[in-house]
Write a protein that holds these residues in place. Structure first.
Motif, PDB file in Angstrom:
ATOM      1  N   CYS A 182     -70.139  38.947   2.947  1.00 15.34           N
ATOM      2  CA  CYS A 182     -69.062  38.623   3.484  1.00 15.34           C
ATOM      3  C   CYS A 182     -68.197  37.461   2.695  1.00 15.34           C
ATOM      4  O   CYS A 182     -67.194  37.459   2.947  1.00 15.34           O
ATOM      5  N   ALA A 183     -69.013  37.000   1.558  1.00 15.23           N
ATOM      6  CA  ALA A 183     -68.251  35.770   0.919  1.00 15.23           C
ATOM      7  C   ALA A 183     -67.134  36.598  -0.030  1.00 15.23           C
ATOM      8  O   ALA A 183     -66.118  36.106  -0.129  1.00 15.23           O
ATOM      9  N   VAL A 184     -67.228  37.842  -0.333  1.00 13.34           N
ATOM     10  CA  VAL A 184     -66.572  38.646  -0.991  1.00 13.34           C
ATOM     11  C   VAL A 184     -65.477  39.651  -0.111  1.00 13.34           C
ATOM     12  O   VAL A 184     -64.256  39.212  -0.547  1.00 13.34           O
ATOM     13  N   MET A 185     -66.051  40.185   0.885  1.00 13.52           N
ATOM     14  CA  MET A 185     -65.244  40.987   1.707  1.00 13.52           C
ATOM     15  C   MET A 185     -64.707  40.356   2.831  1.00 13.52           C
ATOM     16  O   MET A 185     -63.811  41.336   3.214  1.00 13.52           O
ATOM     17  N   GLY A 186     -65.203  39.352   3.409  1.00 15.30           N
ATOM     18  CA  GLY A 186     -64.637  38.872   4.714  1.00 15.30           C
ATOM     19  C   GLY A 186     -65.606  39.652   5.592  1.00 15.30           C
ATOM     20  O   GLY A 186     -66.069  40.860   5.664  1.00 15.30           O
ATOM     21  N   VAL A 187     -65.419  38.853   6.915  1.00  8.14           N
ATOM     22  CA  VAL A 187     -65.900  39.624   8.078  1.00  8.14           C
ATOM     23  C   VAL A 187     -65.111  39.094   9.538  1.00  8.14           C
ATOM     24  O   VAL A 187     -64.693  37.877   9.569  1.00  8.14           O
TER      25      VAL A 187
END
Ligand SMILES: [Zn+2]
Length: 249
Positions: A186-191
């Motif tokens: 999530c920290a990189v790709m987002g959610v």
């Protein structure tokens, strides 16, 4: 159950599929939730509200400002606190009857297997493959049902692995270890915030069904959600007869 409990859980007891017997099983159950983040938040909140007797919450992280967009177990004043302590306080406000056991660590090795052994149902609300595989191995070894969830970007998935059923695959049958699976975080790709709520709530639903022994669990099925299209798909899962984790059982 006492009179207060009969009242508190009356809307469950009214459901013939749950009834007094099912709610009694829920009240006497011990559930292990690994991860007090995006999935663990709604899962633990519904399990606590529904009266699960003992909730073991395992997470070694502290609350960060970037968590608050979706991790509804925590609030502004919790930033910097241990997630399991912030979570315990929220759950106590929801339902003081639930005993919350906070484990402020990354549960692994013997400690993980011991906690899995004590639990009636295990929820994998973690965010990495190492933990997912460790939880799966412990659940297979101890014969405990595992409710597995994942959410990234707009994509969610849920399944139940229950080796007490002969045809059930385990997590490893589906995602063999060592294969070049790219870890997306999530920290990189987002959610998408509510996606974690939807998936975590489905995990709570599956756990409660297992405890109350009602309905059809998501065993042998992978439920996939594309939240952008709001499209649900179900994929049938088979057991891998050569699986390194569950084939010898
Ligand atoms: Zn397997």
């Amino acid at each position: 159950m006492n009179d207060d409990q009969l009242l508190r859980y009356s809307r469950h007891i009214l459901l013939p599929q749950i009834g007094i017997e099912g709610q009694d099983a829920i009240v006497n159950a011990r559930v292990l939730v690994v991860g007090a983040g995006g999935l663990g938040s709604p899962a633990a909140m519904y399990l606590a509200a529904a009266g699960v007797g003992t909730l073991v919450l395992a997470d070694g992280d502290t609350v960060d400002l970037t968590n608050l967009q979706r991790q509804i177990l925590h609030s502004q004043e919790g930033v910097g606190r241990l997630k399991v302590e912030s979570g315990r306080d929220t759950l106590a406000r929801l339902n003081p009857e639930v005993k919350v056991v906070p484990l402020a660590c990354r549960l692994e090795g013997e400690a993980l297997e011991e906690e899995v052994g004590l639990a009636d149902v295990v929820l994998d609300c973690s965010d990495n493959f190492v933990t997912r595989h460790a939880i799966n191995r412990a659940c297979v070894a101890r014969g405990k049902p595992l409710v597995s969830g994942a959410a990234i970007r707009f994509d969610g998935q849920v399944s139940v692995f229950d080796l007490r059923q002969a045809e059930s695959p385990c997590y490893h049958c589906l995602f063999p270890e060592g294969e070049d699976v790219e870890e997306i975080r999530c920290a990189v790709m987002g959610v998408f915030a509510p996606l974690t709520g939807i998936v975590g709530a489905v995990q709570a639903a599956e756990a409660l069904k297992l405890l109350a022994d009602c309905g059809e669990p998501l065993v042998g099925r992978l439920l996939l959600l594309d939240a952008l299209a709001m499209d649900w798909r179900t994929i049938r899962l088979g057991r891998d007869p050569s699986c390194q984790v569950c084939a010898q059982r």
